[in-house]
Scaffold this active site. Sequence first.
Site, PDB file in Angstrom:
ATOM      1  N   ASP A  18       0.802  -1.141  -0.018  1.00  0.00           N
ATOM      2  CA  ASP A  18      -0.014   0.067  -0.075  1.00  0.00           C
ATOM      3  C   ASP A  18       0.960   1.261  -0.013  1.00  0.00           C
ATOM      4  O   ASP A  18       2.233   1.088   0.279  1.00  0.00           O
ATOM      5  CB  ASP A  18      -0.842   0.007   1.277  1.00  0.00           C
ATOM      6  CG  ASP A  18      -1.676   1.270   1.265  1.00  0.00           C
ATOM      7  OD1 ASP A  18      -2.411   1.457   0.302  1.00  0.00           O
ATOM      8  OD2 ASP A  18      -1.624   1.822   2.283  1.00  0.00           O
ATOM      9  N   SER A  19       0.314   2.393  -0.269  1.00  0.00           N
ATOM     10  CA  SER A  19       1.078   3.471  -0.188  1.00  0.00           C
ATOM     11  C   SER A  19       1.200   4.166   1.359  1.00  0.00           C
ATOM     12  O   SER A  19       2.297   5.050   1.451  1.00  0.00           O
ATOM     13  CB  SER A  19       0.111   4.698  -0.660  1.00  0.00           C
ATOM     14  OG  SER A  19      -1.030   4.746   0.205  1.00  0.00           O
ATOM     15  N   TYR A  50      -0.504   8.622  -2.491  1.00  0.00           N
ATOM     16  CA  TYR A  50      -0.674   8.304  -3.758  1.00  0.00           C
ATOM     17  C   TYR A  50      -2.042   8.907  -4.541  1.00  0.00           C
ATOM     18  O   TYR A  50      -1.922   9.259  -5.666  1.00  0.00           O
ATOM     19  CB  TYR A  50      -0.731   6.565  -4.042  1.00  0.00           C
ATOM     20  CG  TYR A  50       0.438   5.884  -3.900  1.00  0.00           C
ATOM     21  CD1 TYR A  50       1.789   6.500  -3.459  1.00  0.00           C
ATOM     22  CD2 TYR A  50       0.577   4.408  -4.427  1.00  0.00           C
ATOM     23  CE1 TYR A  50       2.730   5.736  -3.079  1.00  0.00           C
ATOM     24  CE2 TYR A  50       1.661   3.771  -4.119  1.00  0.00           C
ATOM     25  CZ  TYR A  50       2.712   4.466  -3.712  1.00  0.00           C
ATOM     26  OH  TYR A  50       3.844   3.394  -3.510  1.00  0.00           O
ATOM     27  N   CYS A  81      -3.714  -0.922  -2.149  1.00  0.00           N
ATOM     28  CA  CYS A  81      -4.034   0.349  -2.261  1.00  0.00           C
ATOM     29  C   CYS A  81      -4.989   0.742  -3.533  1.00  0.00           C
ATOM     30  O   CYS A  81      -4.746   0.069  -4.645  1.00  0.00           O
ATOM     31  CB  CYS A  81      -2.769   1.224  -2.663  1.00  0.00           C
ATOM     32  SG  CYS A  81      -2.969   2.865  -3.089  1.00  0.00           S
ATOM     33  N   ASN A  82      -6.184   1.221  -3.213  1.00  0.00           N
ATOM     34  CA  ASN A  82      -7.005   1.335  -4.297  1.00  0.00           C
ATOM     35  C   ASN A  82      -6.602   2.146  -5.512  1.00  0.00           C
ATOM     36  O   ASN A  82      -6.606   1.942  -6.576  1.00  0.00           O
ATOM     37  CB  ASN A  82      -8.145   2.207  -4.002  1.00  0.00           C
ATOM     38  CG  ASN A  82      -9.301   1.321  -2.963  1.00  0.00           C
ATOM     39  OD1 ASN A  82     -10.396   0.704  -3.430  1.00  0.00           O
ATOM     40  ND2 ASN A  82      -8.915   0.987  -2.047  1.00  0.00           N
ATOM     41  N   THR A  83      -5.768   3.407  -4.966  1.00  0.00           N
ATOM     42  CA  THR A  83      -5.208   4.040  -6.212  1.00  0.00           C
ATOM     43  C   THR A  83      -4.182   3.600  -7.202  1.00  0.00           C
ATOM     44  O   THR A  83      -4.108   3.294  -8.104  1.00  0.00           O
ATOM     45  CB  THR A  83      -4.381   5.490  -5.500  1.00  0.00           C
ATOM     46  OG1 THR A  83      -5.565   6.119  -4.583  1.00  0.00           O
ATOM     47  CG2 THR A  83      -3.992   6.530  -6.547  1.00  0.00           C
ATOM     48  N   GLU A 160      -5.554   9.305   9.695  1.00  0.00           N
ATOM     49  CA  GLU A 160      -4.351   9.086  10.188  1.00  0.00           C
ATOM     50  C   GLU A 160      -4.077  10.044  11.386  1.00  0.00           C
ATOM     51  O   GLU A 160      -3.115   9.733  11.985  1.00  0.00           O
ATOM     52  CB  GLU A 160      -3.376   9.666   9.154  1.00  0.00           C
ATOM     53  CG  GLU A 160      -3.489   8.415   7.971  1.00  0.00           C
ATOM     54  CD  GLU A 160      -2.343   8.404   7.062  1.00  0.00           C
ATOM     55  OE1 GLU A 160      -1.314   9.002   7.336  1.00  0.00           O
ATOM     56  OE2 GLU A 160      -2.503   7.369   6.228  1.00  0.00           O
ATOM     57  N   CYS A 192     -11.271   3.294  -0.700  1.00  0.00           N
ATOM     58  CA  CYS A 192      -9.937   3.824  -0.222  1.00  0.00           C
ATOM     59  C   CYS A 192      -9.614   3.073   0.930  1.00  0.00           C
ATOM     60  O   CYS A 192     -10.478   2.377   1.663  1.00  0.00           O
ATOM     61  CB  CYS A 192     -10.044   5.032  -0.020  1.00  0.00           C
ATOM     62  SG  CYS A 192      -8.543   5.764   0.512  1.00  0.00           S
ATOM     63  N   HIS A 194      -8.406   3.615   3.766  1.00  0.00           N
ATOM     64  CA  HIS A 194      -8.753   4.177   5.267  1.00  0.00           C
ATOM     65  C   HIS A 194     -10.318   3.934   5.707  1.00  0.00           C
ATOM     66  O   HIS A 194     -10.269   4.068   6.788  1.00  0.00           O
ATOM     67  CB  HIS A 194      -8.274   5.604   5.242  1.00  0.00           C
ATOM     68  CG  HIS A 194      -6.654   5.821   5.162  1.00  0.00           C
ATOM     69  ND1 HIS A 194      -5.916   5.306   4.173  1.00  0.00           N
ATOM     70  CD2 HIS A 194      -5.784   6.379   6.014  1.00  0.00           C
ATOM     71  CE1 HIS A 194      -4.595   5.490   4.225  1.00  0.00           C
ATOM     72  NE2 HIS A 194      -4.693   6.185   5.343  1.00  0.00           N
TER      73      HIS A 194
HETATM   74  N1  DGL Z   1      -4.015   3.850   0.201  1.00  0.00           N
HETATM   75  C1  DGL Z   1      -4.759   4.797  -0.831  1.00  0.00           C
HETATM   76  C2  DGL Z   1      -6.149   4.334  -1.432  1.00  0.00           C
HETATM   77  O1  DGL Z   1      -6.468   3.317  -1.115  1.00  0.00           O
HETATM   78  C3  DGL Z   1      -5.054   6.124   0.188  1.00  0.00           C
HETATM   79  C4  DGL Z   1      -3.913   7.106   0.561  1.00  0.00           C
HETATM   80  C5  DGL Z   1      -3.238   7.658  -0.328  1.00  0.00           C
HETATM   81  O2  DGL Z   1      -3.650   8.668  -1.093  1.00  0.00           O
HETATM   82  O3  DGL Z   1      -2.081   7.168  -0.751  1.00  0.00           O
HETATM   83  O4  DGL Z   1      -6.206   4.787  -2.659  1.00  0.00           O
END
Ligand code: DGL
Length: 279
Positions: A18-19, A50, A81-83, A160, A192, A194
């Site tokens: 993940d990011s 990300y 990570c979704n992004t 966070e 996402c 989070h």
């Molecule tokens: N992990 C990222 C996501 O799921 C969220 C945090 C980020 O922007 O890196 O998209």
Amino acid sequence: MEMNRKQPDKNAPIGVFDSGVGGLTVAREIMRQMPNEKIIYFGDTARVPYGSKSQETITRYSEQIVRFLRTFQVKTIVVACNTASAYAMDTLEKHIDIPIIGVIRPGARVAVEVTRNGRIGVIATEATIASQMYTKYIKELNKDVTIYGKACPLFVPLVEEGLLQDPVTDEIARRYLTELIDIDIDTLILGCTHYPLIRSTLGRIVGEKVRLVNPAYETALELKEMLGRLDLLGDEPPGLGSNQYRFYVSDMAEKFVRFANSIIKYGILSAKAVNIEDY
Ligand code: DGL
């Protein structure tokens, strides 16, 4: 696609990345659903977020992380990570000879299954919404469904900061979600990493008629099904002190461990910092 791949060792670890800390929501579902599995987790804490970066950058970062995870002979990779799933999955899939799974397809599939009125909301980072990947996968499954995307960039910092149950988070959520409620969605994808951590706040605001889809949970389910199908489920119960879960980050290892311990109940003692630019 998976058929031409060489068969990895079924007791090798699962690589998850993940990011940053958010992907721990996915790791924790894997821990719950597959207690025999070992996990190597990488959180790109030096380069997070990300969600506001370009496809080119996210793809480059993701490729480096995959190279890093492969040094552990992982049997599969989970793009938590979704992004990164939205922007890098297509490229990663093309160049890898072990199974790889992202979080977007499983979330999209379940949303299509549960919607009754065909109106699905997706909340995510700006990049995930801009990529339109949830829309693409949902439309592949049912072209008659309408998808409403809404970027919610403030949720990541709120989570966070630990403001999981807080009037500030309530207020921001109300502002973001009102337009989705007004267009009568009956399903909301928490797109996402989070967002599952503020699930109860989101559920309260959208009301109980809206089904919340948690891609972290659905991805772990789909991973289990995939590993089973490929005869890759671990069959050695990890013994005490076996280092079943190992965590790596690109910066701020102690902060990562504090956050990890607030959401995962396995007593994570340490995370190791690595220079991901070396990979
Ligand atoms: N992990 C990222 C996501 O799921 C969220 C945090 C980020 O922007 O890196 O998209």
